[in-house]
Scaffold this motif. Structure first.
Motif, mmCIF file in Angstrom:
data_model
loop_
_atom_site.group_PDB
_atom_site.id
_atom_site.type_symbol
_atom_site.label_atom_id
_atom_site.label_comp_id
_atom_site.label_asym_id
_atom_site.label_seq_id
_atom_site.Cartn_x
_atom_site.Cartn_y
_atom_site.Cartn_z
ATOM 1 N N PRO A 19 0.814 -1.212 0.000
ATOM 2 C CA PRO A 19 0.000 0.000 0.000
ATOM 3 C C PRO A 19 0.852 1.269 0.000
ATOM 4 C CG PRO A 19 -0.913 -1.574 1.535
ATOM 5 C CD PRO A 19 0.405 -2.119 1.062
ATOM 6 N N ASP A 20 1.998 1.245 0.715
ATOM 7 C CA ASP A 20 2.874 2.411 0.726
ATOM 8 C C ASP A 20 3.456 2.654 -0.657
ATOM 9 O OD1 ASP A 20 4.169 1.706 4.026
ATOM 10 O OD2 ASP A 20 2.411 2.836 3.403
ATOM 11 N N LEU A 21 3.809 1.576 -1.366
ATOM 12 C CA LEU A 21 4.347 1.706 -2.719
ATOM 13 C C LEU A 21 3.283 2.237 -3.668
ATOM 14 C CD1 LEU A 21 6.796 1.301 -4.493
ATOM 15 C CD2 LEU A 21 6.061 -1.060 -4.881
ATOM 16 N N ARG A 22 2.058 1.761 -3.524
ATOM 17 C CA ARG A 22 0.955 2.262 -4.358
ATOM 18 C C ARG A 22 0.682 3.735 -4.048
ATOM 19 N NH1 ARG A 22 -2.483 -2.682 -2.876
ATOM 20 N NH2 ARG A 22 -1.458 -4.285 -4.091
ATOM 21 N N ALA A 23 0.686 4.084 -2.778
ATOM 22 C CA ALA A 23 0.479 5.485 -2.401
ATOM 23 C C ALA A 23 1.590 6.354 -2.958
ATOM 24 C CB ALA A 23 0.386 5.627 -0.879
ATOM 25 N N TRP A 24 2.824 5.855 -2.942
ATOM 26 C CA TRP A 24 3.940 6.623 -3.481
ATOM 27 C C TRP A 24 3.774 6.826 -4.983
ATOM 28 C CZ3 TRP A 24 7.888 6.197 -7.034
ATOM 29 C CH2 TRP A 24 8.861 7.198 -6.948
ATOM 30 N N GLY A 25 3.309 5.820 -5.687
ATOM 31 C CA GLY A 25 3.064 5.956 -7.123
ATOM 32 C C GLY A 25 2.000 7.012 -7.416
ATOM 33 N N LEU A 26 0.973 7.051 -6.588
ATOM 34 C CA LEU A 26 -0.069 8.070 -6.744
ATOM 35 C C LEU A 26 0.482 9.456 -6.423
ATOM 36 C CD1 LEU A 26 -2.984 6.083 -5.101
ATOM 37 C CD2 LEU A 26 -2.784 6.671 -7.533
ATOM 38 N N LEU A 27 1.323 9.538 -5.395
ATOM 39 C CA LEU A 27 1.974 10.807 -5.065
ATOM 40 C C LEU A 27 2.845 11.279 -6.221
ATOM 41 C CD1 LEU A 27 3.183 10.455 -1.376
ATOM 42 C CD2 LEU A 27 1.517 12.066 -2.276
ATOM 43 N N LEU A 28 3.565 10.358 -6.817
ATOM 44 C CA LEU A 28 4.409 10.694 -7.955
ATOM 45 C C LEU A 28 3.576 11.219 -9.118
ATOM 46 C CD1 LEU A 28 7.263 10.713 -9.166
ATOM 47 C CD2 LEU A 28 6.822 8.378 -9.972
ATOM 48 N N ARG A 60 -2.193 30.134 -9.739
ATOM 49 C CA ARG A 60 -0.762 29.886 -9.553
ATOM 50 C C ARG A 60 -0.401 29.867 -8.069
ATOM 51 N NH1 ARG A 60 2.888 33.127 -13.899
ATOM 52 N NH2 ARG A 60 2.007 32.191 -15.781
ATOM 53 N N ALA A 61 -1.061 30.724 -7.298
ATOM 54 C CA ALA A 61 -0.769 30.800 -5.862
ATOM 55 C C ALA A 61 -1.078 29.484 -5.163
ATOM 56 C CB ALA A 61 -1.566 31.932 -5.224
ATOM 57 N N PHE A 62 -1.944 28.672 -5.733
ATOM 58 C CA PHE A 62 -2.261 27.377 -5.141
ATOM 59 C C PHE A 62 -1.527 26.224 -5.828
ATOM 60 C CE2 PHE A 62 -5.758 30.083 -3.827
ATOM 61 C CZ PHE A 62 -5.756 29.834 -2.464
ATOM 62 N N MET A 63 -1.186 26.369 -7.108
ATOM 63 C CA MET A 63 -0.501 25.288 -7.824
ATOM 64 C C MET A 63 0.990 25.245 -7.500
ATOM 65 S SD MET A 63 -0.796 22.684 -9.775
ATOM 66 C CE MET A 63 -2.385 22.819 -10.581
ATOM 67 N N PHE A 64 1.642 26.397 -7.460
ATOM 68 C CA PHE A 64 3.093 26.414 -7.239
ATOM 69 C C PHE A 64 3.490 25.772 -5.913
ATOM 70 C CE2 PHE A 64 4.283 30.151 -10.295
ATOM 71 C CZ PHE A 64 3.697 29.475 -11.344
ATOM 72 N N PRO A 65 2.803 26.073 -4.796
ATOM 73 C CA PRO A 65 3.160 25.387 -3.543
ATOM 74 C C PRO A 65 2.906 23.880 -3.614
ATOM 75 C CG PRO A 65 1.836 27.318 -3.067
ATOM 76 C CD PRO A 65 1.819 27.135 -4.549
ATOM 77 N N LEU A 66 1.881 23.465 -4.369
ATOM 78 C CA LEU A 66 1.621 22.030 -4.507
ATOM 79 C C LEU A 66 2.812 21.317 -5.146
ATOM 80 C CD1 LEU A 66 -2.127 21.871 -5.596
ATOM 81 C CD2 LEU A 66 -1.102 20.854 -3.557
ATOM 82 N N ILE A 72 8.525 17.222 -2.002
ATOM 83 C CA ILE A 72 9.057 16.804 -0.697
ATOM 84 C C ILE A 72 8.386 15.511 -0.238
ATOM 85 C CG2 ILE A 72 9.237 17.441 1.742
ATOM 86 C CD1 ILE A 72 9.398 20.403 0.699
ATOM 87 N N SER A 73 7.064 15.414 -0.422
ATOM 88 C CA SER A 73 6.357 14.211 0.026
ATOM 89 C C SER A 73 6.795 12.978 -0.753
ATOM 90 C CB SER A 73 4.846 14.403 -0.063
ATOM 91 O OG SER A 73 4.442 14.460 -1.412
ATOM 92 N N CYS A 74 7.104 13.128 -2.039
ATOM 93 C CA CYS A 74 7.623 11.998 -2.820
ATOM 94 C C CYS A 74 9.012 11.608 -2.329
ATOM 95 C CB CYS A 74 7.678 12.345 -4.306
ATOM 96 S SG CYS A 74 6.086 12.321 -5.117
#
Length: 157
Positions: A19-28, A60-66, A72-74
């Motif tokens: 599940p962690d690997l699948r979550a990481w793939g979704l994060l990526l 942009r103010a919401f996309m750039f921080p994402l 970092i989360s990846c």
């Protein structure tokens, strides 16, 4: 199989990392969408020389921080990122939806969608000649929201 202090691992324990690997793939995937949208916005602004309208600036103010948060989360495999990235994506989506509805004429306004400054309603502000920039932003935020919801489901399971 024996590991370290006579601890045995079973195939079930080995599969618990999936599940962690699948979550990481979704994060990526979410990061790829966010970084593509960010680089696209920078390309349009800096290379093409098209200044963004007020509503584009808000998006942009919401996309750039994402893009930064998801990077970092990846890197650290933090699947709990949905807790703070999802609100950013939802607010950006709402701005993009409003912008798209103004652009499409669904919301009647006496002013143009982009106000008195630069306008993204011109024909030169579309991709492939028919996809308007506000629609791309809405699609990017939608994809990120869906991916983050899936990350949430994978990380809780």
């Amino acid at each position: 199989m024996v590991i370290g202090n006579n601890q045995k691992t079973s195939p079930e324990a080995a599969n618990s990392d999936l599940p962690d690997l699948r979550a990481w793939g979704l994060l990526l995937a979410a990061w790829l969408v966010a970084i593509s949208a960010t680089l696209g916005a920078l390309f349009i602004g800096e290379i093409m020389g098209q200044a963004p309208c007020v509503l584009c600036w808000f998006q942009r103010a919401f996309m750039f921080p994402l893009a930064v948060i998801l990077t970092i989360s990846c890197f650290v495999s933090d699947s709990s990122v949905w807790r703070y990235a999802l609100p950013l994506a939802i607010i950006g989506w709402l701005v993009a939806l409003y912008h798209g509805l103004l652009y499409g004429g669904v919301i009647p306004e006496s002013i143009e969608p982009c106000g008195t400054g630069p306008s993204c309603s011109g024909s030169d502000m579309s991709i492939l000649g028919w996809i308007p920039i506000p629609a791309l932003s809405l699609a990017a935020f939608t994809a990120i929201i869906i991916l983050l919801i899936l990350v949430r489901k994978r990380s809780i399971a």
